[in-house]
Design a protein around this motif. Sequence first.
Motif, PDB file in Angstrom:
ATOM      1  N   LEU A  82       0.823  -1.200   0.000  1.00 38.68           N
ATOM      2  CA  LEU A  82       0.000   0.000   0.000  1.00 38.68           C
ATOM      3  C   LEU A  82       0.863   1.258   0.000  1.00 38.68           C
ATOM      4  O   LEU A  82       0.644   2.180  -0.795  1.00 38.68           O
ATOM      5  CB  LEU A  82      -0.964  -0.003   1.193  1.00 38.68           C
ATOM      6  CG  LEU A  82      -1.931   1.169   1.290  1.00 38.68           C
ATOM      7  CD1 LEU A  82      -2.826   1.252   0.048  1.00 38.68           C
ATOM      8  CD2 LEU A  82      -2.778   1.049   2.557  1.00 38.68           C
ATOM      9  N   GLN A  83       1.858   1.275   0.859  1.00 40.02           N
ATOM     10  CA  GLN A  83       2.763   2.432   0.938  1.00 40.02           C
ATOM     11  C   GLN A  83       3.499   2.623  -0.395  1.00 40.02           C
ATOM     12  O   GLN A  83       3.593   3.731  -0.905  1.00 40.02           O
ATOM     13  CB  GLN A  83       3.756   2.251   2.075  1.00 40.02           C
ATOM     14  CG  GLN A  83       4.724   3.402   2.232  1.00 40.02           C
ATOM     15  CD  GLN A  83       5.714   3.180   3.364  1.00 40.02           C
ATOM     16  OE1 GLN A  83       5.811   2.100   3.936  1.00 40.02           O
ATOM     17  NE2 GLN A  83       6.468   4.209   3.692  1.00 40.02           N
ATOM     18  N   HIS A  84       3.994   1.531  -0.956  1.00 41.09           N
ATOM     19  CA  HIS A  84       4.714   1.606  -2.220  1.00 41.09           C
ATOM     20  C   HIS A  84       3.795   2.108  -3.341  1.00 41.09           C
ATOM     21  O   HIS A  84       4.175   3.001  -4.112  1.00 41.09           O
ATOM     22  CB  HIS A  84       5.278   0.222  -2.592  1.00 41.09           C
ATOM     23  CG  HIS A  84       5.858   0.180  -3.959  1.00 41.09           C
ATOM     24  ND1 HIS A  84       7.078   0.743  -4.274  1.00 41.09           N
ATOM     25  CD2 HIS A  84       5.374  -0.348  -5.120  1.00 41.09           C
ATOM     26  CE1 HIS A  84       7.316   0.562  -5.564  1.00 41.09           C
ATOM     27  NE2 HIS A  84       6.301  -0.106  -6.104  1.00 41.09           N
ATOM     28  N   ALA A  85       2.605   1.541  -3.438  1.00 36.13           N
ATOM     29  CA  ALA A  85       1.673   1.925  -4.501  1.00 36.13           C
ATOM     30  C   ALA A  85       1.289   3.399  -4.388  1.00 36.13           C
ATOM     31  O   ALA A  85       1.239   4.114  -5.395  1.00 36.13           O
ATOM     32  CB  ALA A  85       0.439   1.028  -4.467  1.00 36.13           C
ATOM     33  N   LYS A  86       1.024   3.858  -3.183  1.00 33.71           N
ATOM     34  CA  LYS A  86       0.697   5.276  -2.989  1.00 33.71           C
ATOM     35  C   LYS A  86       1.885   6.161  -3.368  1.00 33.71           C
ATOM     36  O   LYS A  86       1.714   7.231  -3.944  1.00 33.71           O
ATOM     37  CB  LYS A  86       0.264   5.537  -1.551  1.00 33.71           C
ATOM     38  CG  LYS A  86      -1.132   5.035  -1.251  1.00 33.71           C
ATOM     39  CD  LYS A  86      -1.530   5.349   0.181  1.00 33.71           C
ATOM     40  CE  LYS A  86      -2.969   4.948   0.460  1.00 33.71           C
ATOM     41  NZ  LYS A  86      -3.361   5.261   1.859  1.00 33.71           N
ATOM     42  N   GLY A  87       3.082   5.695  -3.054  1.00 31.81           N
ATOM     43  CA  GLY A  87       4.291   6.453  -3.379  1.00 31.81           C
ATOM     44  C   GLY A  87       4.507   6.593  -4.882  1.00 31.81           C
ATOM     45  O   GLY A  87       4.793   7.687  -5.366  1.00 31.81           O
ATOM     46  N   ILE A  88       4.348   5.493  -5.618  1.00 30.14           N
ATOM     47  CA  ILE A  88       4.566   5.605  -7.059  1.00 30.14           C
ATOM     48  C   ILE A  88       3.428   6.354  -7.742  1.00 30.14           C
ATOM     49  O   ILE A  88       3.640   7.013  -8.746  1.00 30.14           O
ATOM     50  CB  ILE A  88       4.864   4.244  -7.741  1.00 30.14           C
ATOM     51  CG1 ILE A  88       3.670   3.298  -7.687  1.00 30.14           C
ATOM     52  CG2 ILE A  88       6.124   3.617  -7.171  1.00 30.14           C
ATOM     53  CD1 ILE A  88       3.836   2.052  -8.559  1.00 30.14           C
ATOM     54  N   LYS A  89       2.229   6.292  -7.148  1.00 29.56           N
ATOM     55  CA  LYS A  89       1.124   7.085  -7.700  1.00 29.56           C
ATOM     56  C   LYS A  89       1.428   8.575  -7.532  1.00 29.56           C
ATOM     57  O   LYS A  89       1.216   9.362  -8.452  1.00 29.56           O
ATOM     58  CB  LYS A  89      -0.197   6.743  -7.023  1.00 29.56           C
ATOM     59  CG  LYS A  89      -1.353   7.567  -7.594  1.00 29.56           C
ATOM     60  CD  LYS A  89      -2.681   7.262  -6.980  1.00 29.56           C
ATOM     61  CE  LYS A  89      -3.748   8.147  -7.618  1.00 29.56           C
ATOM     62  NZ  LYS A  89      -5.076   7.852  -7.129  1.00 29.56           N
ATOM     63  N   ALA A  90       1.961   8.931  -6.375  1.00 34.31           N
ATOM     64  CA  ALA A  90       2.309  10.329  -6.117  1.00 34.31           C
ATOM     65  C   ALA A  90       3.377  10.823  -7.101  1.00 34.31           C
ATOM     66  O   ALA A  90       3.433  12.010  -7.424  1.00 34.31           O
ATOM     67  CB  ALA A  90       2.798  10.498  -4.682  1.00 34.31           C
ATOM     68  N   GLU A  91       4.189   9.896  -7.590  1.00 32.50           N
ATOM     69  CA  GLU A  91       5.231  10.240  -8.567  1.00 32.50           C
ATOM     70  C   GLU A  91       4.692  10.221  -9.997  1.00 32.50           C
ATOM     71  O   GLU A  91       5.430  10.454 -10.945  1.00 32.50           O
ATOM     72  CB  GLU A  91       6.400   9.269  -8.444  1.00 32.50           C
ATOM     73  CG  GLU A  91       7.137   9.390  -7.133  1.00 32.50           C
ATOM     74  CD  GLU A  91       8.155   8.274  -6.923  1.00 32.50           C
ATOM     75  OE1 GLU A  91       8.320   7.415  -7.811  1.00 32.50           O
ATOM     76  OE2 GLU A  91       8.772   8.258  -5.852  1.00 32.50           O
ATOM     77  N   GLY A  92       3.404   9.886 -10.156  1.00 32.93           N
ATOM     78  CA  GLY A  92       2.784   9.939 -11.466  1.00 32.93           C
ATOM     79  C   GLY A  92       2.519   8.602 -12.130  1.00 32.93           C
ATOM     80  O   GLY A  92       2.089   8.553 -13.285  1.00 32.93           O
ATOM     81  N   ALA A  93       2.776   7.495 -11.429  1.00 31.13           N
ATOM     82  CA  ALA A  93       2.549   6.176 -12.029  1.00 31.13           C
ATOM     83  C   ALA A  93       1.072   5.976 -12.327  1.00 31.13           C
ATOM     84  O   ALA A  93       0.207   6.310 -11.515  1.00 31.13           O
ATOM     85  CB  ALA A  93       3.046   5.074 -11.099  1.00 31.13           C
ATOM     86  N   GLU A  94       0.802   5.413 -13.478  1.00 30.37           N
ATOM     87  CA  GLU A  94      -0.555   5.096 -13.879  1.00 30.37           C
ATOM     88  C   GLU A  94      -0.878   3.627 -13.610  1.00 30.37           C
ATOM     89  O   GLU A  94      -2.016   3.261 -13.366  1.00 30.37           O
ATOM     90  CB  GLU A  94      -0.728   5.385 -15.376  1.00 30.37           C
ATOM     91  CG  GLU A  94      -2.110   5.178 -15.894  1.00 30.37           C
ATOM     92  CD  GLU A  94      -2.234   5.500 -17.378  1.00 30.37           C
ATOM     93  OE1 GLU A  94      -3.289   5.177 -17.947  1.00 30.37           O
ATOM     94  OE2 GLU A  94      -1.301   6.063 -17.978  1.00 30.37           O
ATOM     95  N   PHE A  95       0.172   2.791 -13.664  1.00 25.58           N
ATOM     96  CA  PHE A  95       0.009   1.350 -13.515  1.00 25.58           C
ATOM     97  C   PHE A  95       0.849   0.804 -12.368  1.00 25.58           C
ATOM     98  O   PHE A  95       1.846   1.409 -11.976  1.00 25.58           O
ATOM     99  CB  PHE A  95       0.421   0.625 -14.808  1.00 25.58           C
ATOM    100  CG  PHE A  95      -0.372   1.025 -16.004  1.00 25.58           C
ATOM    101  CD1 PHE A  95      -1.652   0.535 -16.200  1.00 25.58           C
ATOM    102  CD2 PHE A  95       0.147   1.914 -16.933  1.00 25.58           C
ATOM    103  CE1 PHE A  95      -2.405   0.912 -17.298  1.00 25.58           C
ATOM    104  CE2 PHE A  95      -0.598   2.296 -18.040  1.00 25.58           C
ATOM    105  CZ  PHE A  95      -1.876   1.794 -18.222  1.00 25.58           C
ATOM    106  N   CYS A  96       0.472  -0.350 -11.901  1.00 27.04           N
ATOM    107  CA  CYS A  96       1.252  -1.111 -10.940  1.00 27.04           C
ATOM    108  C   CYS A  96       2.635  -1.369 -11.550  1.00 27.04           C
ATOM    109  O   CYS A  96       2.768  -1.485 -12.771  1.00 27.04           O
ATOM    110  CB  CYS A  96       0.526  -2.436 -10.667  1.00 27.04           C
ATOM    111  SG  CYS A  96       1.442  -3.604  -9.660  1.00 27.04           S
TER     112      CYS A  96
END
Length: 115
Positions: A82-96
């Motif tokens: 969860l922490q990782h996914a939220k972090g990469i989303k904050a960096e602009g990631a669209e996908f897992c």
Amino acid sequence: MTHTQLTELVRALLDAPTSNETVKEFAQSWIDAEDTPKQAELTKQLVSVAEQNIALIDETIGFAGSERATQILGKEGAAKLLQHAKGIKAEGAEFCDCPACEAAKNIIDLKAEIV
């Protein structure tokens, strides 16, 4: 795109520990059909399989915060995901960014060369 490059993309789907069984079976079928007309037919389906099996980052966040994730990954594993996914989303990631989704993304990005 060369056949060797395409094979590497399909093998990445097969080898990714996070690929689901349907994807693994498809990839194995593609590899097993080497040099046959069946492989050409499966190649036409490859991009669709990748598109149907890549997880949007919001889907990953939803999963990571679920009871199912806790059952599968344990409380600590789910929290880390969860922490990782939220972090990469904050960096602009669209996908897992798990290995299976990365393999699918590579196929989607090259679909013009595959189809």
